[in-house]
Scaffold this motif. Structure first.
Motif, mmCIF file in Angstrom:
data_model
loop_
_atom_site.group_PDB
_atom_site.id
_atom_site.type_symbol
_atom_site.label_atom_id
_atom_site.label_comp_id
_atom_site.label_asym_id
_atom_site.label_seq_id
_atom_site.Cartn_x
_atom_site.Cartn_y
_atom_site.Cartn_z
ATOM 1 N N PRO A 1 0.800 -1.223 0.000
ATOM 2 C CA PRO A 1 0.000 0.000 0.000
ATOM 3 C C PRO A 1 0.831 1.271 0.000
ATOM 4 C CG PRO A 1 -0.023 -1.036 2.161
ATOM 5 C CD PRO A 1 0.625 -2.002 1.224
ATOM 6 N N GLY A 2 2.010 1.239 0.579
ATOM 7 C CA GLY A 2 2.803 2.456 0.691
ATOM 8 C C GLY A 2 2.371 3.258 1.906
ATOM 9 N N VAL A 3 3.338 3.927 2.514
ATOM 10 C CA VAL A 3 3.066 4.603 3.782
ATOM 11 C C VAL A 3 2.066 5.745 3.624
ATOM 12 C CG1 VAL A 3 5.022 6.208 3.610
ATOM 13 C CG2 VAL A 3 4.167 5.527 5.862
ATOM 14 N N LEU A 4 2.055 6.430 2.471
ATOM 15 C CA LEU A 4 1.106 7.525 2.287
ATOM 16 C C LEU A 4 -0.331 7.021 2.272
ATOM 17 C CD1 LEU A 4 2.753 9.897 -0.345
ATOM 18 C CD2 LEU A 4 2.893 9.953 2.139
ATOM 19 N N THR A 5 -0.564 5.872 1.640
ATOM 20 C CA THR A 5 -1.900 5.296 1.597
ATOM 21 C C THR A 5 -2.380 4.953 2.995
ATOM 22 O OG1 THR A 5 -1.284 4.309 -0.522
ATOM 23 C CG2 THR A 5 -3.330 3.554 0.482
ATOM 24 N N VAL A 6 -1.502 4.355 3.780
ATOM 25 C CA VAL A 6 -1.850 3.982 5.153
ATOM 26 C C VAL A 6 -2.212 5.221 5.963
ATOM 27 C CG1 VAL A 6 -0.896 3.046 7.286
ATOM 28 C CG2 VAL A 6 -0.489 1.857 5.132
ATOM 29 N N LEU A 7 -1.410 6.268 5.858
ATOM 30 C CA LEU A 7 -1.658 7.490 6.627
ATOM 31 C C LEU A 7 -2.942 8.167 6.181
ATOM 32 C CD1 LEU A 7 1.942 9.027 6.795
ATOM 33 C CD2 LEU A 7 0.793 7.568 8.468
ATOM 34 N N ALA A 8 -3.156 8.250 4.872
ATOM 35 C CA ALA A 8 -4.359 8.908 4.359
ATOM 36 C C ALA A 8 -5.615 8.156 4.764
ATOM 37 C CB ALA A 8 -4.280 9.036 2.846
ATOM 38 N N ALA A 9 -5.553 6.820 4.717
ATOM 39 C CA ALA A 9 -6.713 6.019 5.107
ATOM 40 C C ALA A 9 -7.041 6.220 6.577
ATOM 41 C CB ALA A 9 -6.451 4.551 4.814
ATOM 42 N N GLY A 10 -6.036 6.188 7.433
ATOM 43 C CA GLY A 10 -6.269 6.384 8.853
ATOM 44 C C GLY A 10 -6.819 7.764 9.164
ATOM 45 N N TYR A 11 -6.230 8.772 8.580
ATOM 46 C CA TYR A 11 -6.660 10.155 8.803
ATOM 47 C C TYR A 11 -8.115 10.339 8.384
ATOM 48 C CZ TYR A 11 -6.264 15.299 8.623
ATOM 49 O OH TYR A 11 -6.419 16.653 8.814
ATOM 50 N N THR A 12 -8.504 9.731 7.272
ATOM 51 C CA THR A 12 -9.875 9.840 6.778
ATOM 52 C C THR A 12 -10.854 9.142 7.712
ATOM 53 O OG1 THR A 12 -9.071 9.945 4.493
ATOM 54 C CG2 THR A 12 -11.384 9.350 4.815
ATOM 55 N N ILE A 13 -10.491 7.969 8.209
ATOM 56 C CA ILE A 13 -11.354 7.276 9.163
ATOM 57 C C ILE A 13 -11.565 8.134 10.406
ATOM 58 C CG2 ILE A 13 -11.497 5.298 10.738
ATOM 59 C CD1 ILE A 13 -10.046 3.668 8.544
ATOM 60 N N GLY A 14 -10.489 8.750 10.889
ATOM 61 C CA GLY A 14 -10.625 9.610 12.059
ATOM 62 C C GLY A 14 -11.617 10.730 11.837
ATOM 63 N N GLN A 15 -11.550 11.362 10.683
ATOM 64 C CA GLN A 15 -12.510 12.423 10.364
ATOM 65 C C GLN A 15 -13.929 11.872 10.260
ATOM 66 O OE1 GLN A 15 -10.848 14.121 6.748
ATOM 67 N NE2 GLN A 15 -9.951 15.811 7.923
ATOM 68 N N ASP A 16 -14.072 10.697 9.640
ATOM 69 C CA ASP A 16 -15.396 10.094 9.488
ATOM 70 C C ASP A 16 -16.026 9.804 10.846
ATOM 71 O OD1 ASP A 16 -15.063 10.188 6.748
ATOM 72 O OD2 ASP A 16 -14.637 8.044 6.531
ATOM 73 N N VAL A 17 -15.247 9.222 11.755
ATOM 74 C CA VAL A 17 -15.782 8.870 13.067
ATOM 75 C C VAL A 17 -16.149 10.126 13.848
ATOM 76 C CG1 VAL A 17 -15.255 7.791 15.288
ATOM 77 C CG2 VAL A 17 -14.585 6.660 13.159
ATOM 78 N N ALA A 18 -15.316 11.143 13.771
ATOM 79 C CA ALA A 18 -15.607 12.384 14.495
ATOM 80 C C ALA A 18 -16.924 13.007 14.053
ATOM 81 C CB ALA A 18 -14.461 13.370 14.307
ATOM 82 N N SER A 19 -17.305 12.774 12.805
ATOM 83 C CA SER A 19 -18.536 13.372 12.280
ATOM 84 C C SER A 19 -19.795 12.614 12.690
ATOM 85 C CB SER A 19 -18.468 13.445 10.749
ATOM 86 O OG SER A 19 -18.539 12.147 10.175
ATOM 87 N N LEU A 20 -19.654 11.434 13.282
ATOM 88 C CA LEU A 20 -20.813 10.646 13.680
ATOM 89 C C LEU A 20 -21.485 11.233 14.923
ATOM 90 C CD1 LEU A 20 -19.372 7.011 13.352
ATOM 91 C CD2 LEU A 20 -20.804 8.213 11.692
ATOM 92 N N ASP A 21 -22.760 10.981 15.053
ATOM 93 C CA ASP A 21 -23.457 11.297 16.293
ATOM 94 C C ASP A 21 -23.040 10.294 17.362
ATOM 95 O OD1 ASP A 21 -24.870 13.393 15.116
ATOM 96 O OD2 ASP A 21 -26.506 12.071 14.484
ATOM 97 N N ALA A 22 -22.969 10.741 18.588
ATOM 98 C CA ALA A 22 -22.612 9.841 19.681
ATOM 99 C C ALA A 22 -23.710 8.814 19.906
ATOM 100 C CB ALA A 22 -22.369 10.643 20.958
ATOM 101 N N ILE A 23 -23.317 7.640 20.395
ATOM 102 C CA ILE A 23 -24.276 6.591 20.727
ATOM 103 C C ILE A 23 -25.179 7.079 21.849
ATOM 104 C CG2 ILE A 23 -24.532 4.251 21.644
ATOM 105 C CD1 ILE A 23 -21.782 3.626 20.387
ATOM 106 N N GLN A 24 -26.455 6.863 21.698
ATOM 107 C CA GLN A 24 -27.409 7.259 22.731
ATOM 108 C C GLN A 24 -27.495 6.173 23.790
ATOM 109 O OE1 GLN A 24 -28.889 10.375 22.709
ATOM 110 N NE2 GLN A 24 -27.466 10.629 20.969
ATOM 111 N N ALA A 25 -27.273 6.555 25.036
ATOM 112 C CA ALA A 25 -27.310 5.597 26.140
ATOM 113 C C ALA A 25 -28.732 5.062 26.321
ATOM 114 C CB ALA A 25 -26.820 6.252 27.413
#
Length: 533
Positions: free
Chosen positions: A509-533
């Motif tokens: 994959p190459g190190v740039l692909t790994v970093l870009a994929a991880g960074y994108t997942i982090g942004q995606d998760v941050a945009s989610l609504d929190a789980i409702q208890a």
């Protein structure tokens, strides 16, 4: 690990890839206590010890990039890393830092990702990674990452200055500034899911021998790296009967398989290949604990490779790293059937005709420079200290000769006896090689004329070789949003996988692909609504 009948049969009896069990990965990830106090249900989760919006399992390059992406987007982030702080970083901390920069006009990320995954990830996902990468590189450059050319390449190949250690230092500095937290020596033992919805809601981790329950308000990422440092698992998935020596972090043992496939029934894929590398120096690697690699090139090319029968078996200038066009020569199998008086298992192992192999060289080659990893720019052994599974080969080879890692004989016949090889066979092989090298044509295996030179005066030397694993890329299957999927390809919501635990790329994959994929997942998760208890 010497492959014995017991070891072989034990490995063969392990669970299949479709239902990886705890037995298969014993020692990779600690089993959870059967009497877990926390029910796997959002309604009953009253016993959480702590919580964070985003939990990242594994603090390598992909995980830290994800932490940066999420923390900079406002999420609280907790990274759980099983290694001690001085050993953290996974493969990213010891990479060479060679990159292939994406650019829309010459090398668009959408094409790159589809090519490397053979269509497993969409052009749209690749484009998103490509759009996010410049932002992440800006952040890393602001935190000390540099380029060997002085500036970031606009497209095509480039090299990160000072390799993996400098890259990982910049990642950690950026993560700390973003406000994410990392806790070391905290292996995750279980992903907790909601019994009604199936979504990931937290993890169990082992901290100082105690189980800690940590709630994930938005999501969990598993980025635990490859299984390159789990030879039993490699023997089970790939070809048995070999010792495998890892250039990767000793902590990269395939934890994602237990956490996701074994416990949650996640699908797996991509087990066609291992990323092999230049041969390991066998005795050194066994003593050090990770792969100590043979030199990539020799100033005086008066050397040849031979197997245990004393015969050449591959062109010595064959490029192995990232090469999917050739079969790995060490894996050749003669397929000879045993007769009635032979032990079938022993014959099966002997049929790996190149399992025992050596490099044989003369005094001129020995004197011309390091025979080992001295000038490498990657691998755990190159960057780490002795005592931490690291070893840097001497420039003059004398220390390794004294250790017994290099065999020596005044004549080829004497050297053959040291190697346990038939002296007559080795002498004939060297004589034939010398004749071809003098004539400037390798009519046997096709080694380039400029890369071969006859063996001259002795003494002569031999080093036993082994199979070196750069890393593995097969692992847990995910959907186009990098969510873990089950065998029916339905996603486990709020549970993600990336890096060498789950990128499943046909080509590295190459190190740039790994970093870009991880960074994108982090942004995606941050945009989610929190789980409702």
């Amino acid at each position: 690990m010497e492959m014995t009948r017991r070891g072989f049969v034990g490995g063969a009896a392990l669970a299949s890839i479709g239902a990886l069990s705890a037995t298969m990965l014993a020692g990779c990830s600690q089993e959870s206590d059967a009497s877990e106090p926390l029910a796997e249900s959002g309604a009953d989760a009253a016993a959480w010890d702590r919580e964070a919006d985003f939990i990242v399992v594994g603090g390598g390059g992909a995980g830290i990039a994800a932490a940066i992406g999420a923390a900079n987007a406002g999420a609280s982030v907790l990274v759980l890393e099983k290694a001690p702080e001085k050993h953290a970083g996974g493969a990213t901390s010891v990479v060479a830092g060679i990159v292939n920069m994406w650019s829309e006009d010459k090398n668009p990320a959408s094409n790159w990702v589809q090519y490397r995954t053979m269509g497993y990830k969409s052009a749209e996902r690749g484009q998103k990674w490509g759009e996010n990468l410049p932002d992440l590189l800006d952040i890393l450059e602001d935190h000390g990452m540099g380029w060997e050319t002085g500036s970031r390449p606009e497209s095509g190949p480039g090299n990160i200055a000072d390799h993996g250690p400098a890259l990982y230092a910049a990642l950690m500095d950026a993560m700390n500034e973003a406000g994410a937290e990392i806790v070391y020596e905290s292996p995750v033992t279980k992903i907790v899911t909601n019994s009604e919805t199936g979504e990931a809601i937290g993890v169990y981790a082992d901290q100082n021998g105690s189980q800690v329950a940590i709630k994930a308000n938005k999501g969990v990422l598993v980025s635990t790296g490859s299984y390159a440092s789990n030879p039993e698992l490699i023997n089970s998935i790939h070809l048995p009967g070999f010792e495998y020596f890892s250039e990767d972090s000793p902590y990269n043992t395939g934890d994602a398989f237990q956490l996701l496939a074994g416990d949650l029934g996640a699908a797996t894929m991509g087990f066609r290949d291992i990323e092999y590398d230049t041969p390991a120096i066998k005795l050194a690697s066994k003593e050090v604990g990770t792969s100590v690699g043979l030199a990539k090139a020799f100033a005086v090319p008066s050397y040849l490779y031979v197997n245990g029968a004393g015969s050449r078996f591959m062109p010595e200038d064959l490029a192995i790293m990232h090469n999917k066009d050739v079969a790995f020569p060490w894996l050749a199998h003669s397929r000879r059937n045993p007769d009635a008086n032979e032990d079938g298992f022993e014959v099966a192992m002997e049929n790996y005709v190149n399992k025992t192999s050596f490099i044989v060289l003369d005094q001129a080659c020995f004197d011309a420079g390091s025979l080992g990893n001295t000038n490498w720019t990657w691998s755990w052994s190159h960057f780490k200290d002795e005592g931490d599974s690291g070893y840097l080969w001497s420039e003059d080879n004398q220390a390794e000769l004294a250790k017994g890692w290099i065999l020596q004989g005044n004549t080829i016949e004497e050297l053959a006896q040291q190697m346990g090889v038939d002296p007559t066979a080795l002498s004939a092989t060297v004589a034939n090689y010398n004749q071809m090298a003098s004539a400037g044509e390798d009519t046997e295996l096709g080694r380039a004329a400029e890369a071969m030179q006859p063996l001259g005066d002795g003494p002569y030397y031999a080093i036993e070789l082994g199979v070196s694993v750069l890393f593995t890329t097969a692992g847990i299957r995910s959907d186009d949003q990098d969510r873990v999927v089950k065998w029916d390809l339905t996603p486990i919501e709020r549970l993600y996988v990336t890096g060498n635990a789950g990128m499943n790329m046909f080509v590295s994959p190459g190190v740039l692909t790994v970093l870009a994929a991880g960074y994108t997942i982090g942004q995606d998760v941050a945009s989610l609504d929190a789980i409702q208890a």
